[in-house]
Design a protein around this motif. Structure first.
Motif, short mmCIF file in Angstrom:
data_model
loop_
_atom_site.label_atom_id
_atom_site.label_comp_id
_atom_site.label_asym_id
_atom_site.label_seq_id
_atom_site.Cartn_x
_atom_site.Cartn_y
_atom_site.Cartn_z
N GLY A 150 13.26 128.22 99.57
CA GLY A 150 12.39 129.32 99.97
C GLY A 150 12.13 129.35 101.46
N ILE A 151 11.72 130.50 101.95
CA ILE A 151 11.43 130.67 103.37
C ILE A 151 9.99 131.14 103.51
CG2 ILE A 151 12.01 131.95 105.47
CD1 ILE A 151 14.19 130.02 104.62
N ASP A 152 9.18 130.37 104.23
CA ASP A 152 7.78 130.71 104.44
C ASP A 152 7.65 131.70 105.59
OD1 ASP A 152 6.95 128.94 102.44
OD2 ASP A 152 6.88 127.26 103.85
N THR A 175 5.93 132.85 100.48
CA THR A 175 7.18 132.09 100.43
C THR A 175 8.24 132.97 99.77
OG1 THR A 175 6.05 129.95 100.27
CG2 THR A 175 8.34 130.03 99.55
N ASN A 177 11.60 133.91 98.02
CA ASN A 177 12.73 133.38 97.26
C ASN A 177 13.89 134.36 97.40
OD1 ASN A 177 12.11 135.54 95.57
ND2 ASN A 177 11.09 134.26 94.03
N ARG A 211 14.62 126.12 109.18
CA ARG A 211 14.82 125.24 108.03
C ARG A 211 16.05 124.37 108.22
NH1 ARG A 211 12.40 126.18 103.28
NH2 ARG A 211 13.24 124.11 102.89
#
Length: 220
Positions: A150-152, A175, A177, A211
């Motif tokens: 996931g990317i916040d 977050t 997905n 990330r």
């Protein structure tokens, strides 16, 4: 010379760019493979120790006819400088007008002719040699987000665009997905319209890099 609507972001990296590139490739698997056998011929080998350029193309898919356009939905040009541990990203509108064979057309139409044609058109317009080309489809992008856990992202406004999907994203910390990332990247009924959409796409690319580099960089 780049047209209005192109937005850039500079990133100072504190880790090996090659390592992150390999991690990125591993996260999306075969979806990054060059589908055009002639694409490699349009790329130029970088000089040893010199900065080089990478072109990234992404297709986001569509849930409504107005968004179901041929060609890429996102084009990013990255300048990578390993010596300075820096990377700069520029978003290039797929509807950017270019001249091909004496006729005016847009990059999305050029891309429908093949990856090599797209690379060559960007090279001709920017007067830059491109060393690497990355291409992802909707499934590959969603898989990358899932594989990264996931990317916040901090949303400054609500994402609620029926033509981009049926997912509602509230303002605030979210977050993303796979499915919500696509919603975030597709949506354009935003306060500043296209400007906000491009800003979201650049922010997303920056956060993905964060990330991959384990957060060890600053973005401006």
């Amino acid at each position: 010379r780049l047209a209005a609507g192109i937005i850039g972001v500079a990133i100072v990296l504190g880790a090996a760019i090659l390592a992150a590139t390999l991690a990125f490739r591993g996260s999306v698997g075969s979806s990054m493979a060059l589908r055009d056998p002639n694409a490699a011929e349009a790329l130029s080998a970088p000089e040893a120790g010199q900065p080089y350029y990478l072109l990234a193309s992404a297709e986001l898919g569509a849930v409504a006819a107005p968004l179901d356009n041929a060609g890429p939905d996102v084009l990013l040009l990255a300048r990578v400088d390993n010596a300075a541990q820096s990377l700069s990203l520029i978003s290039i509108p797929p509807d950017l007008q270019v001249t091909r064979d004496g006729k005016s057309t847009d990059l999305a139409a050029v891309a429908s002719q093949g990856d090599a044609e797209l690379i060559d058109a960007v090279k001709s317009f920017t007067k830059l040699d491109i060393a690497h080309f990355v291409k992802m489809d909707e499934e590959g992008l969603a898989a990358m987000v899932e594989n990264l856990g996931g990317i916040d992202v901090e949303l400054e406004q609500v994402i609620d665009d029926p033509q981009a999907g049926d997912i509602y994203l509230p303002a605030g910390a979210v977050t993303l997905n796979g499915p919500t990332a696509l919603q975030y990247l597709r949506a354009d009924n935003l306060k500043m319209g296209r400007q906000d959409k491009v800003a979201h796409q650049l922010k997303f690319a920056t956060l993905v890099l964060q990330r991959l580099f384990n957060g060890n960089f600053d973005a401006n």
